[in-house]
Design an enzyme around this catalytic site. Structure first.
Site, short mmCIF file in Angstrom:
data_model
loop_
_atom_site.label_atom_id
_atom_site.label_comp_id
_atom_site.label_asym_id
_atom_site.label_seq_id
_atom_site.Cartn_x
_atom_site.Cartn_y
_atom_site.Cartn_z
N GLU A 127 0.81 -1.22 0.00
CA GLU A 127 0.00 0.00 0.00
C GLU A 127 0.84 1.28 0.00
OE1 GLU A 127 -4.21 -0.41 1.68
OE2 GLU A 127 -2.91 -1.05 3.33
N HIS A 146 -0.72 5.53 7.79
CA HIS A 146 -1.87 4.73 7.39
C HIS A 146 -2.03 3.62 8.41
CE1 HIS A 146 -4.64 2.01 5.61
NE2 HIS A 146 -3.73 1.08 5.46
N HIS A 148 -4.97 0.81 10.69
CA HIS A 148 -6.27 0.15 10.84
C HIS A 148 -6.75 0.43 12.27
CE1 HIS A 148 -3.99 -2.66 7.89
NE2 HIS A 148 -4.45 -1.59 7.26
N HIS A 217 -11.71 -0.45 6.39
CA HIS A 217 -10.26 -0.66 6.31
C HIS A 217 -9.51 0.09 7.42
CE1 HIS A 217 -6.52 -0.59 3.41
NE2 HIS A 217 -6.17 -0.76 4.66
MN MN Z 1 -4.10 -1.02 5.13
#
Ligand code: MN
Length: 289
Positions: A127, A146, A148, A217
Site C-alpha cells: 500500500e 496509514h 487500521h 479498512h
Molecule cells: Mn491497510
C-alpha cells in the site's frame, strides 16, 4: 624484483626469497583481514539505505513506527512515512515489516510513483501508493500514517461522522472525509490501495483535510511533520473511542466542539506536540539520541 598482487589489489614488491615469504605472509594477513571485515559486516545492520536524508529525520521515522505500535494505532500492519528533507519528490518508508521492529537499516527511499530507489532485495509495502499519491497531490504534507486504528473503523461504516469530542481532537474540526473504495475500484477489490490509481482517488478524497476514513479498512492521517502526523494519528484513535463511549451513554445529544473551538484548540495543540512525543518515545523504549 618481482611483484605479487595482494588480495586487496595492493602490489607487494619482493627482491629475495625472504621478501617473497614476507609477501606471502602479507597476502595471508590481507586475506584474513578481509574475511574478518566480511564477517563483521554480516553481523551488523547495513548503513541506512536512505543515507542522503537527514539522520535525525530517519531516527524520528523509526521512533514514529515504534510509538504508533506502542500506542495501539499500528499493529502488525499499517505504516508511517516522511517526505525526504532534501528532495521533495522522494519519501522514506520502512520495508514491508511490523512497525514495532523497524530500525534505521529498514528505511527505504521511494519516488512519487511508489518505485523504490535502491531496493537491495527488500520488499516494499503493497500500500505504498497511499503515500506516493498523497505526497504528489499535496506539497504541504511532510508525513503520513496509514493504520487500521481499531476505534476509528466503526466511523467509516456506520454513517456516524467523526467529529472533535475533546480539545485534543480539535484538528478534526475541518471535517473528516470518507473514502469509498468501490467508487474508484469497483465492487470486488481486496480493500487495499495497491496501485497508483487507487492512491490517487484516496488523495483526492483527503484533499487538504488532516484525516480521511477508509471504509471497512482504516484511515490515513497527514501532518506537516512526523510528530504532527503521529500526534494526529494517536488522537484520532482516542477521539473515536471517546465518541463511541459518549454515544453509548445514550444521552439526548452529544455535544461536540464547534468550528471555532476546534480551530482554536488545534492551534494551541500544535505548539504542544513536543511534550507527548517525548513521553511516547520513552514508553516505546526508543533510545534517546
Ligand atoms: Mn491497510
Amino acid at each position: 624484483m618481482s611483484s605479487v598482487p595482494g588480495s586487496t589489489g595492493l602490489t607487494i614488491a619482493t627482491s629475495s626469497m625472504q621478501d617473497l615469504r614476507f609477501g606471502r605472509q602479507s597476502m595471508l594477513r590481507n586475506l584474513v583481514t578481509e574475511l574478518i571485515g566480511v564477517v563483521l559486516a554480516m553481523g551488523h545492520p547495513a548503513a541506512p539505505s536512505a543515507s542522503s536524508a537527514d539522520g535525525e529525520l530517519i531516527e524520528d521515522l523509526v521512533a514514529a513506527n515504534r510509538i504508533l505500535a506502542d500506542q495501539g494505532v499500528l499493529d502488525g500492519f499499517g505504516h508511517v512515512s516522511a517526505r525526504h528533507d532534501k528532495d521533495p519528490s522522494r519519501f522514506l518508508l520502512a520495508r514491508s515489516m511490523a512497525p514495532a521492529l523497524v530500525t534505521t537499516a529498514d528505511i527505504m527511499e521511494f519516488d512519487l510513483d511508489g518505485n523504490p530507489i535502491d531496493a537491495r532485495g527488500r520488499t516494499a509495502y503493497l500500500e505504498r501508493f497511499i503515500h506516493s499519491e498523497i505526497y504528489k497531490a499535496n506539497p504541504e504534507v511532510r508525513a503520513i500514517v496509514h493504520s487500521h486504528s481499531p476505534a476509528v473503523i466503526p466511523f467509516g461504516v456506520a454513517g456516524v461522522p467523526l467529529q472533535p469530542i475533546f480539545h485534543l481532537g480539535g484538528f478534526l474540526g475541518a471535517g473528516v472525509p470518507l473514502f469509498e473504495i468501490r467508487t474508484a475500484g469497483g465492487p470486488a477489490t481486496d480493500m487495499l490501495i495497491r496501485n497508483p490509481e487507487l492512491g490517487g482517488a484516496l488523495a483526492m478524497t483527503l484533499g487538504s483535510a488532516p484525516v480521511a476514513l477508509m471504509r471497512g479498512h482504516g484511515d490515513v492521517v497527514v501532518g506537516r511533520s512526523i510528530r504532527e502526523a503521529v500526534f494526529r494519528a494517536i488522537y484520532t484513535e482516542v477521539n473515536a473511542r471517546l465518541t463511541s463511549e459518549a454515544l453509548r451513554l445514550g444521552g439526548e445529544k452529544v455535544v461536540f466542539l464547534n468550528e471555532e473551538e476546534a480551530k482554536a484548540a488545534a492551534e494551541t495543540n500544535s505548539a504542544q506536540i513536543g511534550r507527548p512525543w517525548e513521553l511516547w518515545k520513552t514508553k516505546a523504549r526508543v533510545q534517546p539520541r
